[in-house]
Design an enzyme around this catalytic site. Structure first.
Site, PDB file in Angstrom:
ATOM      1  N   ASP A 101      37.381  43.083  43.400  1.00 44.45           N
ATOM      2  CA  ASP A 101      37.618  41.988  44.341  1.00 44.45           C
ATOM      3  C   ASP A 101      39.086  42.003  44.745  1.00 44.45           C
ATOM      4  OD1 ASP A 101      37.152  39.716  45.852  1.00 44.45           O
ATOM      5  OD2 ASP A 101      37.527  38.350  44.191  1.00 44.45           O
ATOM      6  N   ASP A 103      41.819  39.911  46.946  1.00 46.88           N
ATOM      7  CA  ASP A 103      42.097  38.647  47.622  1.00 46.88           C
ATOM      8  C   ASP A 103      43.411  38.746  48.382  1.00 46.88           C
ATOM      9  OD1 ASP A 103      39.831  37.164  46.768  1.00 46.88           O
ATOM     10  OD2 ASP A 103      40.750  36.903  44.802  1.00 46.88           O
ATOM     11  N   ASP A 282      41.270  41.621  41.193  1.00 43.96           N
ATOM     12  CA  ASP A 282      40.972  40.538  40.260  1.00 43.96           C
ATOM     13  C   ASP A 282      40.362  41.141  38.993  1.00 43.96           C
ATOM     14  OD1 ASP A 282      39.895  38.369  38.824  1.00 43.96           O
ATOM     15  OD2 ASP A 282      39.501  37.242  40.657  1.00 43.96           O
TER      16      ASP A 282
END
Length: 380
Positions: A101, A103, A282
């Site tokens: 992930d 971000d 992440d």
């Protein structure tokens, strides 16, 4: 749509109505082994998640989406013998994909452009500078893709990239039960995370290699090359990504082919690439062997945008705009702003300055975005 005295519930019913219309005509993208996965959802009008769902057919998934019109819809990275069992231990864990992930709001390029908002219906929320932040996140997704393919050896056909529907990207390596990585626990996955982030990498490893110039008898630096192993190869591939974005074909050729020409421009690209050697992902997402991840082509209820698959090359020109909304063909919607934004923000390419009490009529994708964020409600 039924009218309600409660503007918040009326807004959520409206968003649920639009979501149902989307799922009536659309199909989400499921992995071939979806019957071994746990599914979960949250509705627009409820706070708790409905978990431990399993499906034997794609039609069963479609019926549920039309019935529930969920705000969020997930499936597990893990495969189970009994995915519908309520008790996690009773599910019988078999294996799990590798998930990553990225971000945008965690990246240094984006940190200075985040607009924090208090007092919204959903509590504290924030907005990012879309063009700047998502371009930075897209580059990280490309660098991660190259690491997975050229350093860790995963087949390109097994790697999927999706815009998360909010402010980042998901990257998944789909694995089979018999794959060693699929059986790996959190410790092994944490080692992969550390490798991707280049944690513990010594600075001298990134220094240019040299070769002895026979005629003059002195060492000369060798430009990084995409065929090299290790950190120097990663630097070269990052340079290639940066140069392709800029249309700097000479730089692309310099790192793809045998070359001893170390131009000043190439050195500048190399300096930039060194700063990008570790990909900010992440960790908790990647080490979790039972992670719930968003289903491609489902709606992300934080924004009303789609979880949209993209190819690695499409990331070069990726922009967040109204085409990512399933509501682009809906008529404009009048909203009422419930909390002021401290500065102007760009939402799906539209620059807006919003104050509490404002009641603008906006394109449906933008109106839905603001209502999903909790800074506006449907106007009376």
């Amino acid at each position: 749509m039924p009218r309600s005295q409660d503007p918040v519930m009326r807004t959520r019913r409206f968003l649920e109505h639009l979501t149902r219309k989307y799922y009536e005509r659309a199909r989400v993208k499921l992995p071939g082994d979806f019957s071994l996965r746990e599914f979960a959802l949250q509705t627009w009008t409820g706070k708790s998640y409905l978990r431990h769902l399993s499906f034997a057919s794609t039609e069963a998934v479609h019926r549920l989406l039309v019935e529930k019109a969920p705000r969020h819809f997930y499936y597990s990275s893990a495969r189970y013998d009994q995915p519908g069992a309520d008790d996690m231990d009773a599910k019988g864990w078999r294996s799990a994909d590798l998930t990553f992930d990225i971000d945008a709001d965690h990246l240094p390029e984006c940190s200075g452009s985040i607009v924090e908002v208090d007092g919204g219906i959903e509590g504290k929320t924030s907005f990012i500078e879309e063009a700047l932040c998502m371009r930075a996140a897209a580059l990280r997704a490309q660098i991660l893709y190259d690491i997975l393919v050229y350093e860790l050896g995963f087949d390109k056909s097994r790697i999927a990239i999706e815009f998360s529907g909010h402010r980042g990207f998901h990257v998944t390596v789909y694995l089979d039960d018999f794959d060693d990585y699929a059986k790996a626990g959190s410790d092994v996955r944490r080692e992969i995370v550390n490798y991707v982030k280049a944690l513990g990498l010594r600075a001298d490893v990134l220094e240019p290699w040299t070769m002895l110039q026979v005629r003059r008898g002195k060492p000369i630096p060798i430009p990084p090359n995409v065929q090299l192993a290790g950190a120097r190869g990663r630097v070269a591939r990052i340079i290639r990504r940066l140069a392709l974005r800029d249309g700097a074909i000479d730089i692309v050729k310099a790192v793809e082919g045998p070359s001893t020409t170390y131009s000043e421009e190439l050195r500048e690209y190399e300096d930039k690439a060194r700063q990008l050697i570790g990909v900010e992902i992440d960790e908790q997402v990647s080490v979790d062997v039972k992670r719930l991840i968003r289903v491609p082509y489902s709606i992300n209820g934080k924004t009303g945008l789609l979880v949209k698959p993209v190819t690695v090359d499409e990331l070069d020109e990726f922009v967040v705009d109204e085409t990512l909304s399933p509501f682009a063909r809906e008529p404009p919607v009048r909203i009422r702003v419930v909390t002021s934004l401290p500065s102007s923000v760009t939402i799906l390419g539209n620059r807006l300055k919003l104050r509490e009490g404002d009641s603008p009529r906006l394109p449906a994708p933008v109106a839905v975005y603001l209502m999903a964020k909790g800074v506006a409600v449907l106007a009376q």
